[in-house]
Design a protein around this motif. Structure first.
Motif: not given
Length: 213
Positions: A53-62
């Motif tokens: 897991v990365q501490r970066t934005p990810f919402c667009e990848l859901v």
């Protein structure tokens, strides 16, 4: 130009052409990479110890399919980043995390969330976060599958809504997810759907690592 020199130049040209093509193909493949398709994997069948897991934005990848499976219908996304103010946070506070909320305008009591802390989290800090998760309205689920190490699962009841949440430490990243549905939904169904939703969140938050490697 001698025959030997012509032969050397031709050999060099033939060597460079495939290399150039290979680089171009590699670049195209990398830029076209997509997150894994949603498969509805149960949390018990997902190896969270292998997730980076990365501490970066990810919402667009859901995946949209994961949102629909969790909520029953598609949901609208509200996302926020580290240092931002958002109505999605309690009291519209300033975020120290990257998070997303998928909700429905016609069903305000139903929502799916996922968030990862921006700062790194130690094992000691994770244990403290786990201890604070269990409250008068949030009951721990001791038999729940692991969601990182250490991790915790809780079910919270608030009025006519019930929330199932999984939270845990992935390396130094504290990842959390939750699914809130009306209390009319059986608790076992809620927990099962929340588990599959949390797998999708973990995969999306981990994909940022593999996509840039």
């Amino acid at each position: 130009m001698s025959t030997v020199l012509r032969a050397l130049l031709l050999s060099a040209l033939l060597t460079l052409v495939p290399v150039g093509i290979g680089v171009a193909v590699s670049d195209d493949t990398t830029s076209a990479a997509l997150p894994p398709a949603y498969k509805g994997t149960d949390l018990a069948d997902f190896d969270t110890s292998a997730a980076v897991v990365q501490r970066t934005p990810f919402c667009e990848l859901v995946p949209a399919a994961a949102v629909k499976a969790a909520l029953g219908t598609p949901g609208d996304l509200t996302s926020y980043g580290n240092g931002e103010e958002s109505a999605a946070l309690p009291g519209s506070d300033v975020a120290h995390e990257y998070g997303c909320l998928f909700g429905q305008a016609d069903a305000p009591g139903s929502e799916a969330r996922g968030w990862v802390f921006a700062p790194p989290v130690s094992a000691e800090r994770a244990s403290a976060l786990i201890s604070a998760t269990t409250t008068d309205v949030c009951a721990a689920q001791p038999g729940a599958p692991a969601y990182g190490t250490p991790s915790v699962a809780v079910v919270c009841t608030n009025g006519d809504a019930r929330t199932a949440s999984f939270r845990g430490l992935f390396g130094d990243a504290w990842l959390a997810c939750s699914l809130t549905l009306p209390v009319g939904v059986a608790e076992a169904d809620l927990v099962s759907r929340a588990g599959r939703w949390c797998v999708a969140v973990a995969q999306a938050a981990s994909f940022t690592a593999s996509s840039t490697s």
